[in-house]
Design an enzyme around this catalytic site. Structure first.
Site, PDB file in Angstrom:
ATOM      1  N   GLY A  16     -17.817   0.138   3.171  1.00 43.73           N
ATOM      2  CA  GLY A  16     -16.737  -0.790   3.487  1.00 43.73           C
ATOM      3  C   GLY A  16     -15.486  -0.036   3.866  1.00 43.73           C
ATOM      4  N   TRP A  20      -6.306   0.284   0.730  1.00 45.50           N
ATOM      5  CA  TRP A  20      -5.192   0.744  -0.108  1.00 45.50           C
ATOM      6  C   TRP A  20      -4.387   1.802   0.653  1.00 45.50           C
ATOM      7  CZ3 TRP A  20      -5.150   4.825  -4.527  1.00 45.50           C
ATOM      8  CH2 TRP A  20      -3.922   4.765  -5.210  1.00 45.50           C
ATOM      9  N   ASP A  43     -12.351  -3.982   1.745  1.00 44.02           N
ATOM     10  CA  ASP A  43     -11.894  -3.946   0.359  1.00 44.02           C
ATOM     11  C   ASP A  43     -10.374  -4.116   0.318  1.00 44.02           C
ATOM     12  OD1 ASP A  43     -12.572  -3.294  -2.549  1.00 44.02           O
ATOM     13  OD2 ASP A  43     -10.850  -2.006  -2.099  1.00 44.02           O
ATOM     14  N   TYR A  48      -1.972  -4.277  -2.732  1.00 45.03           N
ATOM     15  CA  TYR A  48      -1.864  -3.394  -1.558  1.00 45.03           C
ATOM     16  C   TYR A  48      -0.827  -3.913  -0.557  1.00 45.03           C
ATOM     17  CZ  TYR A  48      -6.376  -1.607  -3.328  1.00 45.03           C
ATOM     18  OH  TYR A  48      -7.396  -1.102  -4.107  1.00 45.03           O
ATOM     19  N   LYS A  77      -8.596  -8.383  -5.274  1.00 36.95           N
ATOM     20  CA  LYS A  77      -8.488  -8.045  -6.704  1.00 36.95           C
ATOM     21  C   LYS A  77      -7.289  -8.737  -7.340  1.00 36.95           C
ATOM     22  CE  LYS A  77     -10.249  -3.536  -5.379  1.00 36.95           C
ATOM     23  NZ  LYS A  77      -9.551  -3.184  -4.131  1.00 36.95           N
ATOM     24  N   HIS A 110      -8.556  -6.069 -11.318  1.00 40.08           N
ATOM     25  CA  HIS A 110      -8.217  -4.749 -10.765  1.00 40.08           C
ATOM     26  C   HIS A 110      -8.165  -3.628 -11.817  1.00 40.08           C
ATOM     27  CE1 HIS A 110      -5.990  -3.028  -7.036  1.00 40.08           C
ATOM     28  NE2 HIS A 110      -6.684  -2.083  -7.638  1.00 40.08           N
ATOM     29  N   SER A 211      -9.099  10.395  -2.029  1.00 36.42           N
ATOM     30  CA  SER A 211      -7.823   9.665  -2.063  1.00 36.42           C
ATOM     31  C   SER A 211      -6.665  10.439  -1.422  1.00 36.42           C
ATOM     32  CB  SER A 211      -7.462   9.308  -3.517  1.00 36.42           C
ATOM     33  OG  SER A 211      -6.417   8.359  -3.520  1.00 36.42           O
TER      34      SER A 211
HETATM   35  C1  1BO Z   1      -2.794   0.707  -7.708  1.00 39.10           C
HETATM   36  C2  1BO Z   1      -4.070   0.489  -6.936  1.00 39.10           C
HETATM   37  C3  1BO Z   1      -5.144   1.456  -7.217  1.00 39.10           C
HETATM   38  C4  1BO Z   1      -6.304   1.430  -6.282  1.00 39.10           C
HETATM   39  O1  1BO Z   1      -6.990   0.236  -6.201  1.00 39.10           O
END
Ligand code: 1BO
Length: 304
Positions: A16, A20, A43, A48, A77, A110, A211
């Protein structure tokens, strides 16, 4: 596309697009490109701050590209400031409104932490509400209601560790269908993945490429395996997750990266590659939950 069948038979695409840290301006183009390339899984999350732009992109594709709702899988979320039972449904409806959808394919809690409604991000101890006052299973009760009403096709959690999940499963009526957690060769979460497999909970790996850090892609072992298979390091990292039976949601906004990530679906790593990648475990997260470690959450293992 390849799919993971959730415990209620809903099919989740294994790859996906993570959204973020994509700005509203970036994410609109990213979604339109991704759809053209064949992405089906998006996602999202209210925190976000880009769900309206995603909604606009999806709405554009429904009209201009003849996209069908049933051909995409959209996750959102529930943010930590809406854990009180009376706040869950309004938060879900706000995400649906922003995404311009009448149902979500997956809705996740979340984080296993609760905040005051007014505190979008916690700044002081009082902004955090203890789980004794706002128990996760009460939040979950409304997630179950949303599922029973058909507002969401599947429900799940995020950032829940094995111990927390174990306790949670004992208390809830409908088991989570998904746990979305950080997972990559530097942090493979073997125990949790194994527990989820045994309990028919699908695992979605966030931060599968690190990330924003390039350290895993620059890892000599990853580069070597990429060279051997004639693919890129990013594709190796994604293929490793997919081969383990996980869904992966790398973030990308540029067409070249979207394309590169999607092509990981065609990468086949052999047993030796998988073993070597699993051996890179450093038990190291790229994302800490430090921002929440105030007030009642000081000294608590949020990821337990
Ligand atoms: C604060 C969001 C973290 C990643 O989903």
């Amino acid at each position: 596309m390849r799919f993971i069948e959730l415990n209620n038979e809903v099919k989740m695409p294994v790859l996906g697009l993570g959204t973020w840290k994509s700005s509203a301006a970036e994410v609109y183009g990213a979604i339109r490109w991704a759809l053209k390339l064949g992405y089906q899984h998006f996602d999202c999350a209210s925190i976000y701050n880009n769900e309206s732009a995603i909604g606009e992109a999806l709405a554009g594709a429904f009209v201009e590209d003849n996209l069908k709702r049933e051909d995409i899988f959209v996750t959102s979320k529930l943010w930590n400031n809406a854990h009180k039972p009376e706040d869950v449904m309004p938060a879900l409806k706000e995400s649906l409104k922003n995404l311009r959808l009448d149902y979500l394919d997956l809705y996740l809690v979340h984080w296993p932490v609760a905040q005051r409604k007014e505190a979008i991000m916690p700044l002081e101890a009082e902004d955090m509400l203890s789980l004794a006052d706002v128990p996760l299973e009460e939040t979950w009760g409304v997630m179950e209601e949303a599922y029973n009403q058909g507002l969401v096709k599947a429900i799940g959690v995020s950032n829940f560790g094995k111990k927390r999940l174990e306790g949670f499963l004992d208390k809830v009526e409908i088991n989570p269908m998904v746990d979305q957690v950080e997972c990559h060769p530097y942090f493979p979460q073997d125990e949790l993945v194994d527990f989820c497999r045994k309990n028919m909970i699908a695992v979605t790996a966030y931060a599968p490429l690190g990330s924003g850090s390039s350290v895993m892609m620059e890892d000599e072992a990853v580069k070597k395996i990429a060279k051997k298979n004639n693919v890129t390091p990013a594709q190796v990292l994604l293929a490793w997750g997919i081969e383990r039976g996980l869904a992966v949601i790398p973030k990308a906004t540029e067409e070249a990266h979207l394309q590169e990530n999607l092509a990981a679906l065609n990468v086949e790593l052999d047993e030796e590659d998988m073993k070597e990648l699993s051996g890179l475990n450093k038990n190291e997260r790229f994302l800490s939950a430090d921002v929440f470690r105030i007030g009642d959450y000081q000294g608590i293992d949020i990821f337990a």
